[in-house]
Design a protein around this motif. Structure first.
Motif, PDB file in Angstrom:
ATOM      1  N   VAL A  44       0.861  -1.189   0.000  1.00 30.93           N
ATOM      2  CA  VAL A  44       0.000   0.000   0.000  1.00 30.93           C
ATOM      3  C   VAL A  44       0.893   1.233   0.000  1.00 30.93           C
ATOM      4  N   ASN A  45       0.607   2.162  -0.897  1.00 27.29           N
ATOM      5  CA  ASN A  45       1.425   3.372  -1.001  1.00 27.29           C
ATOM      6  C   ASN A  45       0.586   4.617  -0.770  1.00 27.29           C
ATOM      7  N   ILE A  46       1.023   5.420   0.188  1.00 28.29           N
ATOM      8  CA  ILE A  46       0.355   6.695   0.450  1.00 28.29           C
ATOM      9  C   ILE A  46       1.347   7.812   0.157  1.00 28.29           C
ATOM     10  N   ALA A  47       0.963   8.723  -0.720  1.00 26.67           N
ATOM     11  CA  ALA A  47       1.860   9.816  -1.134  1.00 26.67           C
ATOM     12  C   ALA A  47       1.424  11.113  -0.472  1.00 26.67           C
ATOM     13  N   ILE A  48       2.376  11.794   0.166  1.00 29.43           N
ATOM     14  CA  ILE A  48       2.078  13.111   0.735  1.00 29.43           C
ATOM     15  C   ILE A  48       3.064  14.121   0.165  1.00 29.43           C
ATOM     16  N   ASP A  49       2.551  15.086  -0.568  1.00 29.21           N
ATOM     17  CA  ASP A  49       3.396  16.148  -1.117  1.00 29.21           C
ATOM     18  C   ASP A  49       2.981  17.478  -0.520  1.00 29.21           C
ATOM     19  N   LEU A  86       5.176   8.025  -7.565  1.00 32.62           N
ATOM     20  CA  LEU A  86       4.141   6.997  -7.372  1.00 32.62           C
ATOM     21  C   LEU A  86       2.806   7.486  -7.950  1.00 32.62           C
ATOM     22  N   PRO A  87       2.721   7.612  -9.272  1.00 33.10           N
ATOM     23  CA  PRO A  87       1.482   8.146  -9.849  1.00 33.10           C
ATOM     24  C   PRO A  87       0.272   7.252  -9.574  1.00 33.10           C
ATOM     25  N   ASN A  88       0.528   5.978  -9.234  1.00 33.66           N
ATOM     26  CA  ASN A  88      -0.593   5.076  -8.933  1.00 33.66           C
ATOM     27  C   ASN A  88      -0.770   4.837  -7.432  1.00 33.66           C
ATOM     28  N   ALA A  89      -0.294   5.749  -6.627  1.00 35.50           N
ATOM     29  CA  ALA A  89      -0.423   5.588  -5.166  1.00 35.50           C
ATOM     30  C   ALA A  89      -1.882   5.373  -4.788  1.00 35.50           C
ATOM     31  N   ASP A  90      -2.108   4.607  -3.726  1.00 33.09           N
ATOM     32  CA  ASP A  90      -3.476   4.303  -3.286  1.00 33.09           C
ATOM     33  C   ASP A  90      -4.174   5.550  -2.740  1.00 33.09           C
ATOM     34  N   VAL A  91      -3.399   6.397  -2.059  1.00 31.84           N
ATOM     35  CA  VAL A  91      -3.940   7.648  -1.510  1.00 31.84           C
ATOM     36  C   VAL A  91      -2.937   8.751  -1.806  1.00 31.84           C
ATOM     37  N   LYS A  92      -3.437   9.911  -2.246  1.00 30.18           N
ATOM     38  CA  LYS A  92      -2.549  11.058  -2.484  1.00 30.18           C
ATOM     39  C   LYS A  92      -3.067  12.256  -1.695  1.00 30.18           C
ATOM     40  N   ILE A  93      -2.158  12.880  -0.972  1.00 30.29           N
ATOM     41  CA  ILE A  93      -2.546  14.042  -0.165  1.00 30.29           C
ATOM     42  C   ILE A  93      -1.596  15.191  -0.492  1.00 30.29           C
ATOM     43  N   TYR A  94      -2.156  16.385  -0.665  1.00 33.43           N
ATOM     44  CA  TYR A  94      -1.318  17.584  -0.829  1.00 33.43           C
ATOM     45  C   TYR A  94      -1.495  18.394   0.447  1.00 33.43           C
ATOM     46  N   LEU A  95      -0.418  18.419   1.246  1.00 35.24           N
ATOM     47  CA  LEU A  95      -0.487  19.037   2.571  1.00 35.24           C
ATOM     48  C   LEU A  95       0.148  20.422   2.527  1.00 35.24           C
ATOM     49  N   THR A  96      -0.589  21.423   2.954  1.00 38.06           N
ATOM     50  CA  THR A  96      -0.016  22.766   2.901  1.00 38.06           C
ATOM     51  C   THR A  96      -0.468  23.604   4.084  1.00 38.06           C
ATOM     52  N   ALA A  97       0.140  24.785   4.223  1.00 34.56           N
ATOM     53  CA  ALA A  97      -0.251  25.784   5.226  1.00 34.56           C
ATOM     54  C   ALA A  97       0.323  27.099   4.708  1.00 34.56           C
ATOM     55  N   SER A  98      -0.131  28.217   5.246  1.00 31.80           N
ATOM     56  CA  SER A  98       0.364  29.504   4.748  1.00 31.80           C
ATOM     57  C   SER A  98       1.872  29.612   5.023  1.00 31.80           C
ATOM     58  N   ILE A 143       4.260   5.374   3.735  1.00 32.41           N
ATOM     59  CA  ILE A 143       3.800   6.749   3.566  1.00 32.41           C
ATOM     60  C   ILE A 143       5.050   7.473   3.109  1.00 32.41           C
ATOM     61  N   MET A 144       5.023   7.979   1.894  1.00 27.94           N
ATOM     62  CA  MET A 144       6.215   8.618   1.344  1.00 27.94           C
ATOM     63  C   MET A 144       5.938  10.096   1.183  1.00 27.94           C
ATOM     64  N   ASP A 145       6.804  10.948   1.718  1.00 26.34           N
ATOM     65  CA  ASP A 145       6.556  12.378   1.542  1.00 26.34           C
ATOM     66  C   ASP A 145       7.629  13.043   0.713  1.00 26.34           C
ATOM     67  N   GLY A 146       7.231  14.105   0.005  1.00 24.14           N
ATOM     68  CA  GLY A 146       8.172  14.803  -0.860  1.00 24.14           C
ATOM     69  C   GLY A 146       7.498  15.935  -1.604  1.00 24.14           C
ATOM     70  N   ARG A 147       7.883  16.107  -2.870  1.00 27.66           N
ATOM     71  CA  ARG A 147       7.307  17.173  -3.690  1.00 27.66           C
ATOM     72  C   ARG A 147       6.624  16.608  -4.946  1.00 27.66           C
ATOM     73  N   ASP A 148       7.116  15.443  -5.390  1.00 28.00           N
ATOM     74  CA  ASP A 148       6.641  14.879  -6.663  1.00 28.00           C
ATOM     75  C   ASP A 148       6.222  13.429  -6.496  1.00 28.00           C
ATOM     76  N   ILE A 149       5.839  13.052  -5.288  1.00 26.89           N
ATOM     77  CA  ILE A 149       5.545  11.631  -5.055  1.00 26.89           C
ATOM     78  C   ILE A 149       4.246  11.248  -5.777  1.00 26.89           C
ATOM     79  N   GLY A 150       3.181  12.047  -5.569  1.00 26.70           N
ATOM     80  CA  GLY A 150       1.904  11.733  -6.227  1.00 26.70           C
ATOM     81  C   GLY A 150       1.916  12.009  -7.719  1.00 26.70           C
ATOM     82  N   THR A 151       2.779  12.910  -8.163  1.00 29.06           N
ATOM     83  CA  THR A 151       2.778  13.281  -9.589  1.00 29.06           C
ATOM     84  C   THR A 151       3.740  12.435 -10.423  1.00 29.06           C
ATOM     85  N   VAL A 152       4.910  12.082  -9.860  1.00 28.57           N
ATOM     86  CA  VAL A 152       5.946  11.429 -10.675  1.00 28.57           C
ATOM     87  C   VAL A 152       6.395  10.071 -10.113  1.00 28.57           C
TER      88      VAL A 152
END
Ligand code: DC
Length: 224
Positions: free
Chosen positions: A3-8, A138-150, A127-136
């Motif tokens: 199972v792959n979860i991507a957090i960018d 692990l494009p087929n990740a089971d869950v993709k989250i874009y985490l941000t704050a001001s 759970i893999m975090d980075g900048r391009d995990i969901g886009t490049v």
């Protein structure tokens, strides 16, 4: 199948703290891919090469074994190695942070680190975090989250972490660094930081750490 979860997301959004806590709850391995880019920058700085000098960085990398950078997991915590040197702590300086942003814009560096990231995700629940995990990566990740704050909230959090260390920069310097890194990460040509179309947006500007962890666990539950 693993199972792959991507957090960018941008620098200082709390990705690593949140991903670490969530992976512990789920029993997954947490992979901080920024540490790999930091290790490349550290290696260059150590050897007197400017992280901005793409030709020299490429020449140096091509002289290294393809397994030179590696990740180890000791008691569930990630350690990163440059050769046999455990650089886990040495890569957490402002100089290495900026250098990592510089080397990460070099396509050869991204290619060099790509397979390592892919193979860890293929073999483990991560759970893999980075900048391009969901886009490049692990494009087929089971869950993709874009985490941000001001930017201000992120700078404030970073400043509080650094305040406990020697040679702490001012808040204004930390904020300027965050904005510069955001700009670099979002505007580079290769694999720029951006939300994947199918990623869920999570803004943590107004929630504390526990709230952010709950938010992410909830997104994972709903997405699976
Ligand atoms: O997440 P971090 O601050 O440790 O990342 C350091 C730098 O590495 C960041 O400025 C951008 C780069 N990076 C990247 O380009 N791609 C990733 N998957 C992870 C980090």
């Amino acid at each position: 199948m693993s199972v792959n979860i991507a957090i960018d997301g941008p620098a200082g959004a709390g990705k690593s703290t949140i991903a670490k806590a969530v992976s512990k709850k789920l029993g997954y391995i947490y992979v901080d891919t920024g540490a790999l880019y930091r290790s490349v920058a550290y290696t260059m700085l150590r050897d007197g090469i400017s992280p901005k000098d793409a030709a020299k960085v490429e020449e140096k990398l091509s002289s290294l074994d393809k397994n030179y950078f590696s990740l180890g997991f000791i008691d569930g915590a990630q350690h990163v190695f440059a050769g046999s040197e455990d650089v886990s702590d040495k890569i957490r300086t402002p100089e290495v942070s900026m250098g990592a942003s510089d080397v990460s814009a070099i396509p050869y560096v991204r290619k060099f680190l790509f397979e390592l990231q892919r193979s860890i995700a293929a073999e483990n629940n991560v759970i893999m975090d980075g900048r391009d995990i969901g886009t490049v990566v692990l494009p087929n990740a089971d869950v993709k989250i874009y985490l941000t704050a001001s930017a201000e909230v992120r700078a404030d959090r970073r400043y509080k972490e650094l305040a406990e260390k020697e040679n702490c920069p001012t808040f204004e310097q930390v904020l300027a660094d965050i904005k510069q890194r955001d700009y670099n990460d979002m505007h580079r040509e290769t694999a720029p930081l951006k939300k994947a179309d199918d990623a869920v947006l999570a803004d943590t500007s107004d929630v504390d750490l526990d709230g952010a962890i709950r938010l992410i666990l909830d997104i994972i539950k709903k997405s699976r």
